[in-house]
Structure formats: C-alpha cells, structure tokens
Design a protein around this motif. Structure first.
Motif, PDB file in Angstrom:
ATOM      1  N   ASP A  96       0.814  -1.215   0.000  1.00 33.09           N
ATOM      2  CA  ASP A  96       0.000   0.000   0.000  1.00 33.09           C
ATOM      3  C   ASP A  96       0.850   1.269   0.000  1.00 33.09           C
ATOM      4  O   ASP A  96       0.330   2.358   0.224  1.00 33.09           O
ATOM      5  CB  ASP A  96      -0.921   0.002   1.227  1.00 33.09           C
TER       6      ASP A  96
ATOM      7  N   TYR B 296      -3.460   5.201  -0.522  1.00 29.80           N
ATOM      8  CA  TYR B 296      -2.093   4.696  -0.481  1.00 29.80           C
ATOM      9  C   TYR B 296      -1.174   5.719   0.181  1.00 29.80           C
ATOM     10  O   TYR B 296      -1.465   6.920   0.198  1.00 29.80           O
ATOM     11  CB  TYR B 296      -1.568   4.403  -1.898  1.00 29.80           C
TER      12      TYR B 296
ATOM     13  N   VAL C 209      -2.382  -2.488  -8.146  1.00 32.09           N
ATOM     14  CA  VAL C 209      -2.211  -1.077  -7.806  1.00 32.09           C
ATOM     15  C   VAL C 209      -1.947  -0.270  -9.075  1.00 32.09           C
ATOM     16  O   VAL C 209      -2.514   0.818  -9.279  1.00 32.09           O
ATOM     17  CB  VAL C 209      -1.062  -0.898  -6.790  1.00 32.09           C
TER      18      VAL C 209
END
Length: 359
Positions: free
Chosen positions: A247, A276, A332
């Motif tokens: 993250d 994030y 991501v």
C-alpha cells in the motif's frame, strides 16, 4: 496577449479527418492549424497568431541548429462526457516550460499566454479531438526555438514559440501490457547541475544510444542510474518510475537531474486520494533487485503523458535479470491507471481542479 486568428482556408475534409482519427497512432498526423508567437530582445513577446499548419522557413545559420536552444512540452486534450473538451493541468506544463527556458537561457513565456495559445489551437481544431469513451486524445506539443541567425556562442536575441497538435490513439490498443527494462550501468542521461530537469531535445538525444542498447538486449525501455555513484535509479528515457510496496508507492526523489513529470506529480496526490501512502525517496538498483526477490516490492510502473501508466514486467542489467512480480500488470498499477484516465476523460470527480475546460 491577443492571438490573431488566421486559420487555414482549406482544412482537411471531414471524411479524411475521421479516417485519421480512426487509427491516429502517435505523432503521425497533425491538425489544420498552429499557433506562433515571437520574442525579440527589447520588445518582448509579440505577433501572436493562429495560422495554417505548415513548414517553417529557416536560415542555415539559425542558432538552434548549432547550439540547441530548444525546449518543448507535451499535454493532452480529452473529449468529455458532455461533448466538451478539457486539457489536463496545463498550468503545470506552463510552469515547467518556464523552468526549462531559464535553464537554457531563453525568455520565459507567461503562464497565461502558454495556456491561451493551447486553448486557441484546441478551440479552432476541436473536431480533431477524438470522441469520448476511450483513451484517445489530442496531444499538444508547445515548443520554443531560437530564431536569431548567427554563429556566435551566446543566448539568442530572437525566439519563436509554437503549438502544434496531433491526435493520439490509446498507447495499448490491445490491452495494457508490461514492458521490459534495461538498466544502463555504463551511460548516463543527465547530471546534477546540468539540464536534466529541463524538457529539451538534448536530453532525449542523450538517451538514444542507450535505448538502442536496450533494444539489443531485447528490452523496450532503458532506465538510468545517477551519474555520480551509478547506484541510484533515476528515470527512463522519457518516463518517470514508481515502485509499489503493497500500500506504499515510491518514486525516485528529484535530484536536479530528473524531469519533474506532470503525471508523476499527479500520481503522488492521486495515490493518497485512493488511500495509499506515496512518497519520494532514493531507490538503488541493488534494492530494486533484492526487494523484488524477497517479495516486498510488488509492482513497478513507468508514467508519462504519452503512455499514462506503463507496467514493468522484466528487468535486465549486466549479469542479472528478474521478473517483476508475476510479470503481469499489478492491481495497484491498474487501479491508479484507471483512476487517472477517469479523471482526465471526465468520468470521475475532479477534486483538485486539474481539468481545464476549453471555452
């Protein structure tokens, strides 16, 4: 500054324009018009015009040809859901254009004039903006060259600023695909205190030989290390890099030899909006390899105006090679890419005011 409108009396017929928009590629076709503004020492900026796109008449002793006083920018106009058109963060490009001008001892174009020139061209050639619903856009290329004639080694006393535009198709027409990276350990693109943080053609020329070496190694892109220690990862020949640690996403810190990409800057903020942790830090090539091996580095991607976000799949150096994650685009990377494109194309809210509508 008032831009005098003198558009082409013979624009490309609609049928031919639509045929080009159906498969524009990148930088293959150009719109009907362009904007030109001149600067002369003692007079400043003057003669702003929108005129038909066409060749420039240039003296063989033009100082740009000999001493490379040239800078440029790249930004995109996107068709919005309501049929309108918006540029993405043109003020950031205008400010970077000023920085590049200072670095190369060129006059600074006012931010508002830069934006007005882009607005005028898009408004005139608005039919060249691809329809809403995909990744296609109208790519704008503002640039400035010296126009003085002479061979004396000095900053020129005359300059020409232009904006041209070219429809651009999706960077990945067949779906997002990871690229392979060759890390150059023998060649450098730029040094601190030089002009690596300016957007000038010389920096791109400096990347061509290493890019050819990357191709010889079966790689699509080349990544550079710092010029001092040959240890710290900097950027690709035309894109910035991001490293994903779960993250947390990290991009190499600006050191005076990296270009401060508009997409790079946007992602630092957008990643935080999505929950994030994003930061700038130094990443060594050894850390890149070791963190990939131990699984803490889950994804790597490159970013820039043309490609938006490009996942990295394979990495090669002298004596080493590794696959990034699974070798496929990571979650991501894809989430950030979708979020950025949705914002640019008007499919998402714009909390930071980054979309600039064309009147």
């Amino acid at each position: 500054m008032q831009i005098e409108l003198k558009p082409s009396a013979h624009p490309l017929p609609a049928a031919e324009r639509e045929a080009r928009l159906a498969a524009p590629g990148f930088g293959r076709y150009f719109t009907d018009n362009m904007v030109t503004i001149r600067w002369t020492e003692g007079r400043g900026w003057h003669d702003a015009q929108l005129v038909p796109y066409g060749p420039l008449e240039m003296d063989p002793a033009n100082m740009t040809l000999h001493y490379a006083q040239e800078i440029f920018e790249g930004l995109k106009a996107y068709r919005q859901p309501d049929g309108g058109v918006a540029l993405f963060r043109p003020e950031r490009n205008a400010l970077r254009f000023q920085h590049s001008a200072r670095t190369l001892a060129m006059p600074e174009l006012p931010v508002e004039t830069f934006i007005e020139a882009c607005d005028a061209l898009v408004a005139q050639d608005v039919e060249w903006v691809p329809p809403h619903g995909g990744e296609a856009s109208l790519y704008l290329r503002p640039f400035m060259i010296a126009s003085e004639v002479g061979l004396g080694v000095k900053p020129a006393n005359e300059y020409l600023f232009l904006v041209i535009a070219s429809p651009a198709g999706p960077y990945f027409p067949g779906g997002v695909k990871p690229v392979s990276i060759w890390i150059s350990q023998d060649r450098v693109r730029a040094v601190p205190g030089g002009m690596g943080d300016a957007k000038t053609g010389g920096n791109y020329a400096a990347s061509l030989l290493a890019q050819a070496e990357a191709a010889e190694q079966g790689c699509a892109q080349v990544a550079y290390l710092d010029a001092v220690e040959r240890r710290w990862v900097e950027e690709l020949g035309g894109m910035n890099l991001y490293f994903v640690y779960g993250d947390r996403i990290v991009t190499p810190a600006l050191t005076g030899s990296l270009l401060e990409g508009v997409t790079r800057d946007s992602l630092l903020t957008l990643a935080r909006d999505l929950g994030y942790e994003s930061e700038e830090a130094r990443i060594s090539v050894d850390q890149w390899r070791e963190d990939t091996a131990n699984g803490s580095l889950t994804e790597v991607f490159a970013c820039g105006t043309a490609a938006v976000i490009t996942p990295v799949g394979e990495v090669k150096t002298k004596g080493a090679a590794w696959t990034q994650g699974s070798g496929e685009p990571g979650p991501v990377t894809l989430r950030l890419r979708e979020a950025l494109l949705s914002l640019q194309t008007g499919n998402a809210e714009d909390p930071h005011g980054w979309r600039h509508p064309i009147a």
